[in-house]
Design a protein around this motif. Structure first.
Motif, PDB file in Angstrom:
ATOM      1  N   ILE A  14       1.985   6.877  -6.498  1.00 42.95           N
ATOM      2  CA  ILE A  14       0.974   7.897  -6.835  1.00 42.95           C
ATOM      3  C   ILE A  14       1.505   9.279  -6.489  1.00 42.95           C
ATOM      4  N   TYR A  15       2.092   9.420  -5.304  1.00 43.84           N
ATOM      5  CA  TYR A  15       2.637  10.713  -4.880  1.00 43.84           C
ATOM      6  C   TYR A  15       3.717  11.178  -5.858  1.00 43.84           C
ATOM      7  N   ARG A  16       4.576  10.248  -6.228  1.00 50.09           N
ATOM      8  CA  ARG A  16       5.659  10.574  -7.160  1.00 50.09           C
ATOM      9  C   ARG A  16       5.105  11.026  -8.509  1.00 50.09           C
ATOM     10  N   THR A  17       4.085  10.272  -8.971  1.00 46.77           N
ATOM     11  CA  THR A  17       3.467  10.647 -10.255  1.00 46.77           C
ATOM     12  C   THR A  17       2.828  12.020 -10.152  1.00 46.77           C
TER      13      THR A  17
ATOM     14  N   GLU B  20       0.831  -1.201   0.000  1.00 46.70           N
ATOM     15  CA  GLU B  20       0.000   0.000   0.000  1.00 46.70           C
ATOM     16  C   GLU B  20       0.872   1.260   0.000  1.00 46.70           C
ATOM     17  N   LEU B  21       1.942   1.228   0.831  1.00 47.73           N
ATOM     18  CA  LEU B  21       2.843   2.386   0.878  1.00 47.73           C
ATOM     19  C   LEU B  21       3.570   2.573  -0.449  1.00 47.73           C
ATOM     20  N   LYS B  22       3.951   1.467  -1.102  1.00 53.57           N
ATOM     21  CA  LYS B  22       4.600   1.584  -2.420  1.00 53.57           C
ATOM     22  C   LYS B  22       3.645   2.206  -3.437  1.00 53.57           C
ATOM     23  N   LYS B  23       2.368   1.778  -3.395  1.00 52.54           N
ATOM     24  CA  LYS B  23       1.377   2.355  -4.321  1.00 52.54           C
ATOM     25  C   LYS B  23       1.209   3.845  -4.054  1.00 52.54           C
TER      26      LYS B  23
END
Length: 156
Positions: A128-131, A121-124
């Motif tokens: 998303i944050y990075r994108t 979940e944290l990787k997703k």
């Protein structure tokens, strides 16, 4: 009934004329026989007393031996019982330890699964944050690189 020294001493022999024994010689011989007979009787009594004493001691030691044998048997039975109980207790302790180990492993697996889900979940969320951050930066870069900044600069 056996002869006593007194029987030998009081024995009277008939006398015969002609072929009889010398009475003094017979009496001396009987005195020797009495003396030897008394010594044998005394020795016999002493041996009987000694034998009775030895029999008493033998009986005592046989009683001790019997008591020791019984004690050894009881001790062996107690040792066997202690050994059996110790084995049972050890098996019970092992079973309890195995149950606890299984419980701990299962709890660890559940926690591990939860942590793995949280990591995913944290990787997703990080992706998303990075994108979003990249999109924002690109938009800002486009805004800064665009013609509207040039127009603002030339109006001054």
């Amino acid at each position: 009934m056996p002869l006593s020294p007194l029987d030998i001493h009081n024995k009277e022999f008939k006398t015969r004329i002609g072929r009889g024994y010398d009475q003094d010689e017979v009496n001396e011989f009987l005195d020797l026989v009495i003396k030897d007979y008394e010594a044998i009787i005394r020795e016999n009594k002493e041996l009987h007393a000694q034998m009775a004493n030895l029999q008493e001691r033998l009986d005592h030691f046989q009683n001790i031996e019997e008591s020791l044998s019984k004690t050894i048997i009881v001790a062996q039975e107690a040792a066997d019982e202690v050994k059996t109980n110790a084995k049972k207790e050890a098996q019970l302790t092992i079973r309890e330890a195995e149950k606890n180990a299984d419980r701990i492993i299962n709890e660890a697996l559940v926690k591990s699964g939860k942590i793995s889900l949280e990591i995913e979940e944290l990787k997703k969320q990080a992706s998303i944050y990075r994108t979003r951050f990249r999109t924002l930066l690109e938009a800002q870069l486009e805004l800064v690189s665009g013609d509207s900044w040039d127009a603002l600069e030339s109006s001054n």
